[in-house]
Design a protein around this motif. Structure first.
Motif, PDB file in Angstrom:
ATOM      1  N   SER A   1       0.843  -1.194   0.000  1.00  0.00           N
ATOM      2  CA  SER A   1       0.000   0.000   0.000  1.00  0.00           C
ATOM      3  C   SER A   1       0.877   1.243   0.000  1.00  0.00           C
ATOM      4  O   SER A   1       1.825   1.343   0.767  1.00  0.00           O
ATOM      5  CB  SER A   1      -0.879   0.007   1.248  1.00  0.00           C
ATOM      6  OG  SER A   1      -1.549   1.223   1.363  1.00  0.00           O
ATOM      7  N   ARG A   2       0.549   2.163  -0.857  1.00  0.00           N
ATOM      8  CA  ARG A   2       1.239   3.450  -0.837  1.00  0.00           C
ATOM      9  C   ARG A   2       0.402   4.412  -0.030  1.00  0.00           C
ATOM     10  O   ARG A   2      -0.706   4.752  -0.410  1.00  0.00           O
ATOM     11  CB  ARG A   2       1.424   3.994  -2.232  1.00  0.00           C
ATOM     12  CG  ARG A   2       2.538   3.332  -2.937  1.00  0.00           C
ATOM     13  CD  ARG A   2       3.002   4.229  -4.021  1.00  0.00           C
ATOM     14  NE  ARG A   2       4.320   3.777  -4.384  1.00  0.00           N
ATOM     15  CZ  ARG A   2       5.036   4.343  -5.298  1.00  0.00           C
ATOM     16  NH1 ARG A   2       4.571   5.390  -5.925  1.00  0.00           N
ATOM     17  NH2 ARG A   2       6.223   3.891  -5.583  1.00  0.00           N
ATOM     18  N   LYS A   3       0.936   4.819   1.082  1.00  0.00           N
ATOM     19  CA  LYS A   3       0.231   5.727   1.966  1.00  0.00           C
ATOM     20  C   LYS A   3       0.136   7.109   1.308  1.00  0.00           C
ATOM     21  O   LYS A   3       1.123   7.659   0.846  1.00  0.00           O
ATOM     22  CB  LYS A   3       0.994   5.838   3.289  1.00  0.00           C
ATOM     23  CG  LYS A   3       0.316   6.641   4.328  1.00  0.00           C
ATOM     24  CD  LYS A   3       1.146   6.633   5.598  1.00  0.00           C
ATOM     25  CE  LYS A   3       0.511   7.450   6.666  1.00  0.00           C
ATOM     26  NZ  LYS A   3       1.315   7.498   7.870  1.00  0.00           N
ATOM     27  N   GLN A   4      -1.061   7.640   1.243  1.00  0.00           N
ATOM     28  CA  GLN A   4      -1.258   8.970   0.692  1.00  0.00           C
ATOM     29  C   GLN A   4      -0.806   9.999   1.724  1.00  0.00           C
ATOM     30  O   GLN A   4      -1.413  10.146   2.764  1.00  0.00           O
ATOM     31  CB  GLN A   4      -2.736   9.201   0.354  1.00  0.00           C
ATOM     32  CG  GLN A   4      -3.234   8.352  -0.774  1.00  0.00           C
ATOM     33  CD  GLN A   4      -2.719   8.877  -2.115  1.00  0.00           C
ATOM     34  OE1 GLN A   4      -2.336  10.032  -2.242  1.00  0.00           O
ATOM     35  NE2 GLN A   4      -2.702   8.015  -3.101  1.00  0.00           N
ATOM     36  N   GLU A   5       0.287  10.680   1.433  1.00  0.00           N
ATOM     37  CA  GLU A   5       0.799  11.685   2.356  1.00  0.00           C
ATOM     38  C   GLU A   5       0.198  13.042   2.026  1.00  0.00           C
ATOM     39  O   GLU A   5      -0.029  13.372   0.872  1.00  0.00           O
ATOM     40  CB  GLU A   5       2.319  11.749   2.272  1.00  0.00           C
ATOM     41  CG  GLU A   5       2.980  10.474   2.760  1.00  0.00           C
ATOM     42  CD  GLU A   5       4.489  10.609   2.798  1.00  0.00           C
ATOM     43  OE1 GLU A   5       4.978  11.755   2.853  1.00  0.00           O
ATOM     44  OE2 GLU A   5       5.156   9.581   2.775  1.00  0.00           O
ATOM     45  N   GLU A   6      -0.030  13.810   3.081  1.00  0.00           N
ATOM     46  CA  GLU A   6      -0.540  15.156   2.888  1.00  0.00           C
ATOM     47  C   GLU A   6       0.572  16.032   2.321  1.00  0.00           C
ATOM     48  O   GLU A   6       1.728  15.888   2.684  1.00  0.00           O
ATOM     49  CB  GLU A   6      -1.001  15.740   4.224  1.00  0.00           C
ATOM     50  CG  GLU A   6      -2.198  15.034   4.808  1.00  0.00           C
ATOM     51  CD  GLU A   6      -2.637  15.648   6.122  1.00  0.00           C
ATOM     52  OE1 GLU A   6      -2.361  16.850   6.341  1.00  0.00           O
ATOM     53  OE2 GLU A   6      -3.237  14.927   6.915  1.00  0.00           O
ATOM     54  N   PRO A   7       0.232  16.929   1.416  1.00  0.00           N
ATOM     55  CA  PRO A   7       1.269  17.818   0.874  1.00  0.00           C
ATOM     56  C   PRO A   7       1.820  18.733   1.967  1.00  0.00           C
ATOM     57  O   PRO A   7       1.092  19.171   2.858  1.00  0.00           O
ATOM     58  CB  PRO A   7       0.542  18.624  -0.194  1.00  0.00           C
ATOM     59  CG  PRO A   7      -0.908  18.450   0.079  1.00  0.00           C
ATOM     60  CD  PRO A   7      -1.072  17.182   0.856  1.00  0.00           C
ATOM     61  N   VAL A   8       3.114  19.001   1.884  1.00  0.00           N
ATOM     62  CA  VAL A   8       3.767  19.868   2.857  1.00  0.00           C
ATOM     63  C   VAL A   8       3.520  21.315   2.454  1.00  0.00           C
ATOM     64  O   VAL A   8       3.712  21.694   1.297  1.00  0.00           O
ATOM     65  CB  VAL A   8       5.281  19.583   2.915  1.00  0.00           C
ATOM     66  CG1 VAL A   8       5.967  20.506   3.906  1.00  0.00           C
ATOM     67  CG2 VAL A   8       5.525  18.125   3.274  1.00  0.00           C
ATOM     68  N   GLU A   9       3.088  22.103   3.405  1.00  0.00           N
ATOM     69  CA  GLU A   9       2.765  23.508   3.138  1.00  0.00           C
ATOM     70  C   GLU A   9       4.033  24.348   3.097  1.00  0.00           C
ATOM     71  O   GLU A   9       4.913  24.217   3.944  1.00  0.00           O
ATOM     72  CB  GLU A   9       1.843  24.027   4.241  1.00  0.00           C
ATOM     73  CG  GLU A   9       1.371  25.433   4.024  1.00  0.00           C
ATOM     74  CD  GLU A   9       0.458  25.899   5.139  1.00  0.00           C
ATOM     75  OE1 GLU A   9       0.385  27.123   5.322  1.00  0.00           O
ATOM     76  OE2 GLU A   9      -0.150  25.065   5.804  1.00  0.00           O
ATOM     77  N   ASP A  10       4.142  25.219   2.091  1.00  0.00           N
ATOM     78  CA  ASP A  10       5.263  26.149   2.008  1.00  0.00           C
ATOM     79  C   ASP A  10       4.975  27.376   2.865  1.00  0.00           C
ATOM     80  O   ASP A  10       3.854  27.862   2.901  1.00  0.00           O
ATOM     81  CB  ASP A  10       5.488  26.601   0.567  1.00  0.00           C
ATOM     82  CG  ASP A  10       6.109  25.522  -0.301  1.00  0.00           C
ATOM     83  OD1 ASP A  10       6.547  24.507   0.256  1.00  0.00           O
ATOM     84  OD2 ASP A  10       6.162  25.703  -1.515  1.00  0.00           O
ATOM     85  N   VAL A  11       6.003  27.835   3.569  1.00  0.00           N
ATOM     86  CA  VAL A  11       5.883  29.038   4.400  1.00  0.00           C
ATOM     87  C   VAL A  11       7.035  29.982   4.060  1.00  0.00           C
ATOM     88  O   VAL A  11       8.094  29.552   3.607  1.00  0.00           O
ATOM     89  CB  VAL A  11       5.906  28.703   5.913  1.00  0.00           C
ATOM     90  CG1 VAL A  11       4.697  27.917   6.316  1.00  0.00           C
ATOM     91  CG2 VAL A  11       7.164  27.967   6.296  1.00  0.00           C
ATOM     92  N   GLU A  12       6.817  31.263   4.284  1.00  0.00           N
ATOM     93  CA  GLU A  12       7.893  32.226   4.042  1.00  0.00           C
ATOM     94  C   GLU A  12       8.976  32.007   5.098  1.00  0.00           C
ATOM     95  O   GLU A  12       8.713  32.058   6.298  1.00  0.00           O
ATOM     96  CB  GLU A  12       7.364  33.653   4.101  1.00  0.00           C
ATOM     97  CG  GLU A  12       8.371  34.638   3.589  1.00  0.00           C
ATOM     98  CD  GLU A  12       7.763  35.993   3.291  1.00  0.00           C
ATOM     99  OE1 GLU A  12       8.557  36.939   3.158  1.00  0.00           O
ATOM    100  OE2 GLU A  12       6.540  36.102   3.197  1.00  0.00           O
ATOM    101  N   THR A  13      10.192  31.761   4.624  1.00  0.00           N
ATOM    102  CA  THR A  13      11.296  31.373   5.492  1.00  0.00           C
ATOM    103  C   THR A  13      12.454  32.349   5.323  1.00  0.00           C
ATOM    104  O   THR A  13      12.800  32.715   4.193  1.00  0.00           O
ATOM    105  CB  THR A  13      11.779  29.950   5.116  1.00  0.00           C
ATOM    106  OG1 THR A  13      10.662  29.069   5.128  1.00  0.00           O
ATOM    107  CG2 THR A  13      12.822  29.438   6.081  1.00  0.00           C
ATOM    108  N   SER A  14      13.072  32.744   6.426  1.00  0.00           N
ATOM    109  CA  SER A  14      14.249  33.613   6.371  1.00  0.00           C
ATOM    110  C   SER A  14      15.447  32.797   5.906  1.00  0.00           C
ATOM    111  O   SER A  14      15.689  31.708   6.407  1.00  0.00           O
ATOM    112  CB  SER A  14      14.550  34.202   7.738  1.00  0.00           C
ATOM    113  OG  SER A  14      13.519  35.062   8.136  1.00  0.00           O
TER     114      SER A  14
END
Length: 79
Positions: A4-17
């Motif tokens: 089974s391929r676990k459906q991973e939630e997409p990683v959210e992009d954040v403004e990063t220094s």
């Protein structure tokens, strides 16, 4: 066998220094919270670096102890 391929939630992009290299033809940059120096020097071309920001995936900083627990848990699940 069933895999089974676990459906991973997409990683959210954040403004990063970040620190960005000042040399025009160098594309080097590093996250500010992962640099060791107060004002780092470019590890590729040795030019100065300036503060900037970039949209990047959020990284969770964990202690060595937490990382060891996570690795142990993953190892026990794979057995």
């Amino acid at each position: 066998m069933y895999y089974s391929r676990k459906q991973e939630e997409p990683v959210e992009d954040v403004e990063t220094s970040i620190w960005a290299c000042t040399k025009d033809d160098c594309i080097c940059w590093m996250r500010e919270n992962l640099s060791f120096d107060e004002v780092p020097v470019c590890p590729i071309c040795s030019s100065s670096m300036v503060k900037d920001s970039k949209m990047l995936p959020l990284l969770l900083k964990m202690s060595t102890w937490e990382a060891c627990l996570l690795l142990e848990r993953q190892a026990s699940l794979s057995l």
